[in-house]
Scaffold this active site. Structure first.
Site, PDB file in Angstrom:
ATOM      1  N   CYS A  79       0.820  -1.217   0.000  1.00 33.70           N
ATOM      2  CA  CYS A  79       0.000   0.000   0.000  1.00 33.70           C
ATOM      3  C   CYS A  79       0.853   1.265   0.000  1.00 33.70           C
ATOM      4  O   CYS A  79       0.343   2.361  -0.231  1.00 33.70           O
ATOM      5  CB  CYS A  79      -0.925   0.001   1.211  1.00 33.70           C
ATOM      6  SG  CYS A  79      -1.953  -1.468   1.315  1.00 33.70           S
TER       7      CYS A  79
ATOM      8  N   HIS B   7      -3.158   6.970   3.559  1.00 31.28           N
ATOM      9  CA  HIS B   7      -3.590   5.733   2.902  1.00 31.28           C
ATOM     10  C   HIS B   7      -4.879   5.270   3.568  1.00 31.28           C
ATOM     11  O   HIS B   7      -4.990   5.254   4.795  1.00 31.28           O
ATOM     12  CB  HIS B   7      -2.500   4.665   3.034  1.00 31.28           C
ATOM     13  CG  HIS B   7      -2.988   3.303   2.691  1.00 31.28           C
ATOM     14  ND1 HIS B   7      -3.677   3.041   1.533  1.00 31.28           N
ATOM     15  CD2 HIS B   7      -2.934   2.126   3.371  1.00 31.28           C
ATOM     16  CE1 HIS B   7      -4.019   1.763   1.511  1.00 31.28           C
ATOM     17  NE2 HIS B   7      -3.581   1.188   2.612  1.00 31.28           N
TER      18      HIS B   7
ATOM     19  N   ASN C  40     -10.051  -0.357   0.952  1.00 33.80           N
ATOM     20  CA  ASN C  40      -8.596  -0.213   0.851  1.00 33.80           C
ATOM     21  C   ASN C  40      -8.157  -0.674  -0.542  1.00 33.80           C
ATOM     22  O   ASN C  40      -8.192  -1.864  -0.833  1.00 33.80           O
ATOM     23  CB  ASN C  40      -7.946  -1.058   1.952  1.00 33.80           C
ATOM     24  CG  ASN C  40      -6.423  -1.016   1.906  1.00 33.80           C
ATOM     25  OD1 ASN C  40      -5.834  -0.531   0.934  1.00 33.80           O
ATOM     26  ND2 ASN C  40      -5.788  -1.535   2.948  1.00 33.80           N
TER      27      ASN C  40
HETATM   28  O1  UT7 Z   1      -2.987  -1.260   4.126  1.00 34.74           O
HETATM   29  C1  UT7 Z   1      -2.643  -2.129   5.132  1.00 34.74           C
HETATM   30  C2  UT7 Z   1      -3.602  -3.287   5.005  1.00 34.74           C
HETATM   31  N1  UT7 Z   1      -4.162  -3.826   6.191  1.00 34.74           N
HETATM   32  C3  UT7 Z   1      -4.768  -3.118   7.167  1.00 34.74           C
HETATM   33  O2  UT7 Z   1      -4.815  -1.938   7.191  1.00 34.74           O
HETATM   34  C4  UT7 Z   1      -5.457  -3.935   8.219  1.00 34.74           C
HETATM   35  C5  UT7 Z   1      -5.267  -3.406   9.597  1.00 34.74           C
HETATM   36  N2  UT7 Z   1      -6.137  -4.111  10.520  1.00 34.74           N
HETATM   37  C6  UT7 Z   1      -7.462  -3.839  10.604  1.00 34.74           C
HETATM   38  O3  UT7 Z   1      -7.968  -2.969   9.906  1.00 34.74           O
HETATM   39  C7  UT7 Z   1      -8.256  -4.579  11.621  1.00 34.74           C
HETATM   40  O4  UT7 Z   1      -7.403  -5.391  12.385  1.00 34.74           O
HETATM   41  C8  UT7 Z   1      -9.399  -5.448  11.016  1.00 34.74           C
HETATM   42  C9  UT7 Z   1     -10.492  -4.551  10.431  1.00 34.74           C
HETATM   43  C10 UT7 Z   1      -8.870  -6.370   9.943  1.00 34.74           C
HETATM   44  C11 UT7 Z   1     -10.046  -6.296  12.106  1.00 34.74           C
HETATM   45  O5  UT7 Z   1     -10.570  -5.449  13.109  1.00 34.74           O
HETATM   46  P1  UT7 Z   1     -10.244  -5.710  14.645  1.00 34.74           P
HETATM   47  O6  UT7 Z   1     -10.982  -4.699  15.406  1.00 34.74           O
HETATM   48  O7  UT7 Z   1      -8.737  -5.763  14.808  1.00 34.74           O
HETATM   49  O8  UT7 Z   1     -10.903  -7.118  14.861  1.00 34.74           O
HETATM   50  P2  UT7 Z   1     -10.215  -8.462  15.392  1.00 34.74           P
HETATM   51  O9  UT7 Z   1      -9.384  -9.078  14.313  1.00 34.74           O
HETATM   52  O10 UT7 Z   1      -9.563  -8.202  16.732  1.00 34.74           O
HETATM   53  O11 UT7 Z   1     -11.479  -9.348  15.611  1.00 34.74           O
HETATM   54  C12 UT7 Z   1     -12.461  -9.033  16.598  1.00 34.74           C
HETATM   55  C13 UT7 Z   1     -13.600 -10.017  16.455  1.00 34.74           C
HETATM   56  C14 UT7 Z   1     -13.151 -11.470  16.352  1.00 34.74           C
HETATM   57  O12 UT7 Z   1     -14.087 -12.275  17.025  1.00 34.74           O
HETATM   58  P3  UT7 Z   1     -13.803 -12.836  18.499  1.00 34.74           P
HETATM   59  O13 UT7 Z   1     -12.570 -13.672  18.348  1.00 34.74           O
HETATM   60  O14 UT7 Z   1     -13.590 -11.611  19.345  1.00 34.74           O
HETATM   61  O15 UT7 Z   1     -15.033 -13.602  18.801  1.00 34.74           O
HETATM   62  C15 UT7 Z   1     -13.213 -11.777  14.890  1.00 34.74           C
HETATM   63  O16 UT7 Z   1     -13.433 -13.125  14.628  1.00 34.74           O
HETATM   64  O17 UT7 Z   1     -14.308  -9.754  15.240  1.00 34.74           O
HETATM   65  C16 UT7 Z   1     -14.393 -10.960  14.479  1.00 34.74           C
HETATM   66  N3  UT7 Z   1     -14.401 -10.595  13.073  1.00 34.74           N
HETATM   67  C17 UT7 Z   1     -15.507 -10.275  12.401  1.00 34.74           C
HETATM   68  N4  UT7 Z   1     -16.801 -10.229  12.796  1.00 34.74           N
HETATM   69  C18 UT7 Z   1     -17.702  -9.847  11.875  1.00 34.74           C
HETATM   70  C19 UT7 Z   1     -13.323 -10.476  12.226  1.00 34.74           C
HETATM   71  N5  UT7 Z   1     -13.750 -10.101  11.003  1.00 34.74           N
HETATM   72  C20 UT7 Z   1     -15.101  -9.970  11.095  1.00 34.74           C
HETATM   73  C21 UT7 Z   1     -16.093  -9.593  10.185  1.00 34.74           C
HETATM   74  N6  UT7 Z   1     -17.380  -9.542  10.622  1.00 34.74           N
HETATM   75  N7  UT7 Z   1     -15.823  -9.269   8.917  1.00 34.74           N
END
Ligand code: UT7
Length: 339
Positions: free
Chosen positions: A121, A260, A290
């Site tokens: 990115c 970004h 993104n």
């Molecule tokens: O350009 C660089 C590219 N990458 C990025 O910028 C990504 C950076 N990271 C992020 O944006 C975030 O980490 C995410 C949006 C990917 C995830 O958000 P988060 O607040 O860090 O969520 P998490 O991974 O800590 O997950 C929290 C919960 C989990 O459930 P449990 O284990 O707490 O029960 C996940 O399984 O949310 C769950 N989860 C979802 N639930 C509904 C993960 N993805 C989803 C989803 N819908 N799409």
């Protein structure tokens, strides 16, 4: 690496911008019908409402071409006048030849050197720094840089932790010597120790595509979202702070911040930590998701169309991505080409 380049002999600026986003819109509701997620979760965790998805037959160069044509038209530069074409992409048409060479051929840029650049990115910021160097050194007079991505082709549409984030698109800029102003400085970096936190494990020379790879779905994006989130919030703040200090500037000097578009929560955190006025922050993640290396040039082209880029507007750009890489550029907006 970090440099204040404002004292250099040749001033360099972006003299034309253009972007292209595929027509097909994929909404959060559409995704909720595909994986276990909801509009509410995606909106509150990322700020994304919808993203654009390329047609099956569209490759990166097909998105880059209309974006490039618009940038050239705005700059008043013909394809034959280009001497350099750089495409930043993590989703090239093929491993080789370079998408930049394919694009140069389609544009009719017969006099241009052409190559791809891979910095995730951060690709557009890296490309801008490379091309800045070529133009400032007198090696290039009229360069084209494009960020073009078809991330939908390397997305696992069954993985809810990644498929909600990404979108397809392309943004382009013509880079030339200008009379005054333009690029003031860069800060760029990479930390390969975090590389596996955001990667496509197979399809390269480490793990060529095989039935085993396909069975394990290693041809798709794998991401440790929480780790990338932590990294992004840290380096986007430190990169901007170090760059502004090197350019003898402060956040008060910044008229427009173009981050970004990774995740609205990342940007909100960075803006708070930098002490930036939220009014100065450009966001379009709600409409495109993104788009990796395309996100910054798409933002710039939209900002220009909205009248936010005027002569003298001071713009701070920061990106973070696969590598892991990061980069910032500070510039004074001007399109006055060299006389
Ligand atoms: O350009 C660089 C590219 N990458 C990025 O910028 C990504 C950076 N990271 C992020 O944006 C975030 O980490 C995410 C949006 C990917 C995830 O958000 P988060 O607040 O860090 O969520 P998490 O991974 O800590 O997950 C929290 C919960 C989990 O459930 P449990 O284990 O707490 O029960 C996940 O399984 O949310 C769950 N989860 C979802 N639930 C509904 C993960 N993805 C989803 C989803 N819908 N799409």
């Amino acid at each position: 690496m970090i440099a204040n380049v404002s004292g250099n002999h040749i001033a360099v600026g972006l003299t034309g911008l253009g972007f292209y986003a595929p027509e097909r819109v994929l909404t959060n509701e559409d995704l909720a019908a595909m994986v276990d997620t909801s509009d509410e979760w995606i909106t509150t965790r990322t700020g994304i409402k919808e993203r654009r998805i390329a047609e099956p037959e569209q490759a990166a160069s097909d998105l880059a071409l209309p974006a490039a044509r618009r940038a050239l038209e705005q700059a008043g530069v013909t394809a034959e006048e280009l001497d350099l074409v750089v495409v930043a992409t993590a989703t090239p048409d093929m491993l080789f030849p370079a998408t930049a060479a394919i694009l140069a051929d389609e544009l009719g840029a017969t006099r241009a050197a052409a190559y791809d650049l891979l910095a995730g990115c951060t690709g557009f910021v890296y490309a801008l720094s490379q091309v800045y160097g070529a133009v400032a050194a007198g090696l290039s007079r009229r360069a084209l840089i494009v960020g073009a991505e078809v991330l939908s082709k390397i997305t696992n549409w069954q993985d809810r932790s990644t498929c909600i984030l990404f979108g397809d698109g392309a943004g382009a800029a013509v880079v030339q010597p200008i009379t005054a102003g333009g690029i003031v400085g860069f800060e760029l970096g990479a930390d390969g120790s975090g590389g596996l936190d955001l990667c496509v494990p197979a399809g390269g020379s480490r793990r060529p595509v095989s039935p085993d790879v396909l069975e394990q779905e290693l041809q798709f994006i794998k991401m440790n979202g929480a780790e990338v989130f932590r990294f992004a919030t840290r380096v986007m703040v430190s990169s901007a702070e170090e760059l502004l200090a090197a350019c003898d500037a402060t956040v008060e000097d910044v008229d427009l911040y173009v981050p970004h578009q990774a995740n609205k929560r990342i940007v909100d955190h960075v803006v708070r930590n930098l002490g930036l006025d939220p009014e100065k922050v450009l966001m379009n993640i709600d409409r495109y998701g993104n788009t990796s290396s395309a996100s910054i040039p798409i933002c710039l082209a939209e900002a220009q169309a909205d009248g936010l880029l005027q002569e003298g507007t001071r713009v701070l750009i920061s990106a973070v991505g696969a590598g892991l890489t990061w980069g910032s550029v500070y510039l004074t907006w001007t399109t006055r080409g060299e006389e």
